[in-house]
Design a protein around this motif. Structure first.
Motif, PDB file in Angstrom:
ATOM      1  N   ALA A  91       0.873  -1.172   0.000  1.00  0.00           N
ATOM      2  CA  ALA A  91       0.000   0.000   0.000  1.00  0.00           C
ATOM      3  C   ALA A  91       0.909   1.220   0.000  1.00  0.00           C
ATOM      4  N   PRO A  92       1.045   1.919  -1.126  1.00  0.00           N
ATOM      5  CA  PRO A  92       2.000   3.029  -1.191  1.00  0.00           C
ATOM      6  C   PRO A  92       1.488   4.263  -0.471  1.00  0.00           C
ATOM      7  N   ALA A  93       2.421   5.096  -0.052  1.00  0.00           N
ATOM      8  CA  ALA A  93       2.108   6.420   0.479  1.00  0.00           C
ATOM      9  C   ALA A  93       2.430   7.437  -0.607  1.00  0.00           C
ATOM     10  N   THR A  94       1.472   8.286  -0.957  1.00  0.00           N
ATOM     11  CA  THR A  94       1.652   9.258  -2.029  1.00  0.00           C
ATOM     12  C   THR A  94       1.343  10.667  -1.531  1.00  0.00           C
ATOM     13  N   GLU A  95       1.733  11.666  -2.326  1.00  0.00           N
ATOM     14  CA  GLU A  95       1.626  13.054  -1.893  1.00  0.00           C
ATOM     15  C   GLU A  95       0.176  13.513  -1.820  1.00  0.00           C
ATOM     16  N   GLY A  96      -0.050  14.525  -0.993  1.00  0.00           N
ATOM     17  CA  GLY A  96      -1.374  15.114  -0.879  1.00  0.00           C
ATOM     18  C   GLY A  96      -1.465  16.031   0.327  1.00  0.00           C
ATOM     19  N   ASP A  97      -1.778  17.305   0.091  1.00  0.00           N
ATOM     20  CA  ASP A  97      -1.955  18.274   1.174  1.00  0.00           C
ATOM     21  C   ASP A  97      -3.421  18.502   1.506  1.00  0.00           C
ATOM     22  N   GLN A 126      -1.728  22.512  -6.999  1.00  0.00           N
ATOM     23  CA  GLN A 126      -2.126  21.728  -8.159  1.00  0.00           C
ATOM     24  C   GLN A 126      -2.950  20.521  -7.723  1.00  0.00           C
ATOM     25  N   VAL A 127      -3.860  20.126  -8.593  1.00  0.00           N
ATOM     26  CA  VAL A 127      -4.567  18.855  -8.419  1.00  0.00           C
ATOM     27  C   VAL A 127      -3.644  17.756  -8.943  1.00  0.00           C
ATOM     28  N   VAL A 128      -3.202  16.864  -8.058  1.00  0.00           N
ATOM     29  CA  VAL A 128      -2.271  15.809  -8.462  1.00  0.00           C
ATOM     30  C   VAL A 128      -2.970  14.480  -8.696  1.00  0.00           C
ATOM     31  N   ASP A 129      -4.208  14.361  -8.263  1.00  0.00           N
ATOM     32  CA  ASP A 129      -4.988  13.151  -8.555  1.00  0.00           C
ATOM     33  C   ASP A 129      -6.453  13.547  -8.602  1.00  0.00           C
ATOM     34  N   GLU A 130      -7.141  13.148  -9.653  1.00  0.00           N
ATOM     35  CA  GLU A 130      -8.558  13.475  -9.846  1.00  0.00           C
ATOM     36  C   GLU A 130      -9.278  12.226 -10.321  1.00  0.00           C
ATOM     37  N   VAL A 131     -10.316  11.842  -9.610  1.00  0.00           N
ATOM     38  CA  VAL A 131     -11.104  10.660  -9.957  1.00  0.00           C
ATOM     39  C   VAL A 131     -12.577  11.037  -9.955  1.00  0.00           C
ATOM     40  N   HIS A 291      -2.654   2.205  -5.912  1.00  0.00           N
ATOM     41  CA  HIS A 291      -1.704   3.109  -6.564  1.00  0.00           C
ATOM     42  C   HIS A 291      -1.476   4.396  -5.782  1.00  0.00           C
ATOM     43  N   THR A 292      -2.356   4.725  -4.845  1.00  0.00           N
ATOM     44  CA  THR A 292      -2.177   5.920  -4.027  1.00  0.00           C
ATOM     45  C   THR A 292      -2.518   5.587  -2.585  1.00  0.00           C
ATOM     46  N   GLY A 293      -2.134   6.487  -1.679  1.00  0.00           N
ATOM     47  CA  GLY A 293      -2.480   6.340  -0.271  1.00  0.00           C
ATOM     48  C   GLY A 293      -2.170   7.625   0.474  1.00  0.00           C
ATOM     49  N   ALA A 294      -3.166   8.185   1.160  1.00  0.00           N
ATOM     50  CA  ALA A 294      -2.958   9.426   1.894  1.00  0.00           C
ATOM     51  C   ALA A 294      -3.953   9.513   3.044  1.00  0.00           C
ATOM     52  N   LEU A 295      -3.578  10.260   4.069  1.00  0.00           N
ATOM     53  CA  LEU A 295      -4.394  10.426   5.265  1.00  0.00           C
ATOM     54  C   LEU A 295      -4.613  11.917   5.501  1.00  0.00           C
ATOM     55  N   PHE A 296      -5.859  12.279   5.872  1.00  0.00           N
ATOM     56  CA  PHE A 296      -6.218  13.671   6.092  1.00  0.00           C
ATOM     57  C   PHE A 296      -7.094  13.791   7.341  1.00  0.00           C
ATOM     58  N   PHE A 297      -7.131  15.004   7.898  1.00  0.00           N
ATOM     59  CA  PHE A 297      -8.074  15.322   8.965  1.00  0.00           C
ATOM     60  C   PHE A 297      -9.138  16.253   8.412  1.00  0.00           C
ATOM     61  N   THR A 298     -10.407  15.939   8.658  1.00  0.00           N
ATOM     62  CA  THR A 298     -11.507  16.785   8.211  1.00  0.00           C
ATOM     63  C   THR A 298     -12.043  17.550   9.418  1.00  0.00           C
ATOM     64  N   PRO A 299     -11.649  18.799   9.590  1.00  0.00           N
ATOM     65  CA  PRO A 299     -12.109  19.562  10.751  1.00  0.00           C
ATOM     66  C   PRO A 299     -13.575  19.942  10.626  1.00  0.00           C
ATOM     67  N   SER A 300     -14.127  20.481  11.694  1.00  0.00           N
ATOM     68  CA  SER A 300     -15.507  20.957  11.663  1.00  0.00           C
ATOM     69  C   SER A 300     -15.624  22.151  10.715  1.00  0.00           C
TER      70      SER A 300
END
Length: 342
Positions: A91-97, A126-131, A291-300
């Motif tokens: 499971a790869p780790a890929t970029e994403g802010d 930039q948008v680096v991945d769009e699905v 092919h991708t993998g990223a983790l984010f926090f969704t605040p209120s």
């Protein structure tokens, strides 16, 4: 105090878009300003299609959070996604802010809001991945199986995805992990229906879970049921969607899992890629590659509209779970049960 949360829990949508964005160095102030506009931009588009249920959820990655608000203000479990390397699959780790998760009854409003956000991104990132995702016959994925049968509902869903008293500064938030899986449909279609059912752990036609005594140890469902020390099942909320392009023959599933603690989702992924016990990796990975993998926090929404990061004391936040299968969130373990997670 009442906290207005992002609409993480929502009815199944017929259309969706997933945008992963990177933010340029030096553009932090502009990115922070854009985040305060998101709820207003969403209302502007949604007002034009009041019956379509347009919904936008924004997630912030660990590195960008540090740049915007300071590392000492990170939500308790926010960290970069860690690669998970098994004996056969990774499971790869890929970029994403930033993550933008759009859902609606029709694709048009999703596209309109995405286009507005993209215009605001000029000079920022930039948008680096769009699905672009869609619903496929009876809530099925492109492998032909129903996806999301065992999602929690009601109060159970709220408990599964919403940060509470364990991190009061960011109560009402949620964590989200995303991965883009591409399917090898030629190999999958070469399997008999019976063999496909053994890979998933459910019947294909009527979506009934296999009995424990016949369900393989490496079936997808078997490896995705985990419990805490008291035997309580730990759940996440999935909102996966199929995607694909006929011209180049690509197709897949965009996995998106919301949770109050990302360690629950990470444990499920370690079970899949490493196995529980190690070696019994999820057989679906022989036909579906991450092919991708990223983790984010969704605040209120309150935080997005008016950021109020809170600095922590000198106590370090928990380290992300290692990729070797050891645990971060206590002593979780997998127990085969009648209730699955797909």
């Amino acid at each position: 105090m009442h906290v207005v949360t992002q609409q993480v829990i929502a009815p199944p949508a017929r259309a969706g878009m997933f945008l992963v964005i990177t933010v340029d160095e030096g553009a932090e102030d502009a990115a922070a300003a854009l985040l305060t506009e998101i709820s207003g931009l969403t209302r502007s588009v949604a007002f034009r299609v009041p019956d379509d249920g347009l919904n936008c959820v924004i997630g912030i990655g660990a590195h960008l959070w540090d740049r915007l608000y300071g590392e000492d203000t990170r939500p308790l479990h926010l960290h970069p996604f860690q690669e998970i390397r098994g004996a056969k699959h990774t499971a790869p780790a890929t970029e994403g802010d930033l993550l933008v998760h759009l859902r609606c009854r029709e694709m048009g409003p999703c596209f309109e809001l995405a286009r507005i956000i993209a215009r605001r991104l000029v000079g920022i990132g930039q948008v680096v991945d769009e699905v672009h995702g869609f619903k496929f016959f009876d809530e099925r994925d492109l492998l032909g199986f129903v996806d999301g049968t065992e999602n929690p509902e009601g109060d159970a869903a709220v408990a599964a995805v919403t940060v509470g008293e364990e991190d009061p500064a960011y109560a009402g938030g949620s964590y989200v992990i995303v991965q883009k899986y591409l399917h090898d449909m030629t190999s999958w279609d070469a399997l008999s229906v019976e063999e496909q059912e053994r890979v998933i752990g459910r019947s294909k036609l009527d979506d009934i879970e296999m009995a424990d005594d016949v369900k393989p140890a490496n079936a997808h469902i078997t490896l995705n049921v985990i419990e805490d020390d008291e035997g309580n099942q730990l759940q996440i909320l999935r909102d996966n969607m199929p995607f694909g392009e006929v011209g180049d023959g690509t197709s897949g599933t965009y996995f998106i899992g919301y949770a109050a603690d990302p360690g629950v989702t990470e444990r499920m992924l370690r079970n899949m890629f490493i196995g529980d016990p190690p070696g019994t990796y999820d057989r679906i990975l022989d036909f579906s590659v991450a092919h991708t993998g990223a983790l984010f926090f969704t605040p209120s929404i309150d935080f997005l509209d008016d950021p109020h990061p809170v600095a922590r004391d000198a106590t370090p936040a928990p380290d992300p779970a290692p990729s070797d299968g050891s645990l971060r969130i206590g002593s979780l373990h997998r127990r085969t049960r009648e209730r699955g997670t797909r």
